[in-house]
Design an enzyme around this catalytic site. Structure first.
Site, mmCIF file in Angstrom:
data_model
loop_
_atom_site.group_PDB
_atom_site.id
_atom_site.type_symbol
_atom_site.label_atom_id
_atom_site.label_comp_id
_atom_site.label_asym_id
_atom_site.label_seq_id
_atom_site.Cartn_x
_atom_site.Cartn_y
_atom_site.Cartn_z
ATOM 1 N N PRO A 142 28.948 42.332 -28.003
ATOM 2 C CG PRO A 142 28.706 43.043 -30.199
ATOM 3 C CD PRO A 142 29.735 42.805 -29.147
ATOM 4 N N GLY A 153 25.868 37.136 -28.619
ATOM 5 C CA GLY A 153 25.773 36.362 -29.852
ATOM 6 C C GLY A 153 27.020 36.467 -30.700
ATOM 7 C CB CYS A 154 29.918 38.703 -30.703
ATOM 8 S SG CYS A 154 29.849 39.751 -32.139
ATOM 9 C CB VAL A 155 31.173 32.988 -30.989
ATOM 10 C CG1 VAL A 155 30.101 32.559 -30.001
ATOM 11 C CG2 VAL A 155 30.629 32.920 -32.397
#
Lengths: 110, 135, 101
Positions: free
Chosen positions: A106, A108-110
């Site tokens: 996704p 914005g997933c870090v």
């Protein structure tokens, strides 16, 4: 690490996401889940199918917050919360469910 | 609420010819995870980014127009488009995508995200921001 | 000597398109590609300059036009749409190519 699905060898990236989105089939999710010692239920499939539809329409894998809100709207408040989603996908509903659905990690997933 | 800052992403480049439009979109989606007050501005060639009817099969690039329709899900509901920039390019609101968001506080009613503003109004909106990032 | 000019920049962002127009003559053709396709639209602040190139053949690359949501009815009269094969034909039909960047 490539995965074996129905006799075919499918490439994945270093985090296990499918390299070629078009190669997805339902058994990809089953095989990936098995590696995580997880048995997929109808409840899992609801989320996986939702993610695939979302990607089809918007061309992105939704962030967890977006997924949670959308599931709540579609399937009711009792399912639109992170507790429920984490109970299904203990490694994180965004990352794990997207991986099973053959989507990229996704945004914005870090 | 006091730590919520107003972020504006200013888009001034056409899509596909350069990577700016896509990079801006990625940063916008990532920034949405931090619960800030995010708005987008489309100025100069940036207005081309949200034209409707894009078809990218012929150039072998991913069409990222559908992503703008997902912005509402990320609580990004303010897309300011500059009137003068449209005029210079022979465009009207009709040439742009019908980007909407669902208002959670109003029984999920669909509302338009795009606001066409004059250059003067755009300057005022920019003035109200805490952080501006230009692409 | 005939020359094919290709232009790949938006006329609203850079002066390349205008520089191209300032250096064409009757034997020339202009092919608008990538962000240069915006210069082919009618009713813009730039259209008159393009339309004023009397006798110069104007072409636009179809795939770049479609990617940007521009339909054929939005083009300045006389602009012809070509595909990639047509791009190649234009190159071979002219003595040389000048690529404006």
């Amino acid at each position: 690490m490539p995965i074996e699905v129905n006799g075919k060898t499918l490439e994945t990236d270093e985090e296990g996401y499918l390299a070629n989105l078009n190669e997805w089939e339902p058994d990809v999710a089953t095989v990936m889940a098995k590696e995580d010692d997880l048995e997929l239920t109808d409840e899992h499939w609801d989320i996986i199918n939702f993610l695939r539809e979302y990607y089809e329409e918007f061309q992105i894998a939704p962030a967890v917050r977006v997924l949670t809100k959308a599931v709540g709207k579609r399937m009711g408040k009792d399912k639109g919360n992170s507790k429920y989603l984490y109970s299904l996908f203990p490694y994180g509903p965004g990352k794990q469910a997207c991986k099973y659905a053959g989507l990229p990690k996704p945004t914005g997933c870090v | 609420m006091s730590d919520v800052k107003k972020f504006m992403y200013v888009n001034r480049k056409a899509p596909y010819g350069t990577i700016y439009a896509l990079e801006s979109l990625e940063v916008v989606l990532i920034s949405a995870a931090f619960d800030q007050d995010v708005s987008l501005a489309f100025v100069d060639d940036g207005v081309y980014q949200i034209m409707k009817g894009t078809k990218t099969d012929g150039i072998g690039m991913k069409n990222f127009s559908p992503v703008y329709n997902a912005l509402g899900d990320y609580d990004i509901t303010k897309l300011y488009v500059e009137q003068e920039s449209l005029d210079e390019r022979g465009l009207t609101l009709d040439d742009l995508m019908d980007i909407k968001y669902e208002d959670e506080d109003d029984d999920w009613a669909e509302k338009p995200s795009i606001k066409v503003v004059s250059r003067k109004e755009m300057a005022d909106v920019m003035d109200q921001q805490d952080v501006l990032m230009s692409f | 000597m005939s020359m094919l000019h290709t232009i790949n920049k938006s006329p609203f962002e850079k002066t390349s398109f205008e520089a191209c127009l300032n250096h064409v003559n009757g034997d020339s053709s202009i092919l608008m590609i990538e962000d240069g396709v915006y210069g082919a639209m009618k009713g813009t602040a730039f259209s008159e300059k393009v339309a004023a190139t009397n006798g110069v053949a104007l072409y636009i690359l179809g795939p770049d036009m479609q990617a940007r949501g521009i339909s054929e009815d939005r083009l300045i009269d006389g602009v012809k749409v070509v595909d990639y094969a047509g791009f190649v034909d234009l190159v071979t039909e002219h003595d040389k190519v000048q690529a404006w960047l």
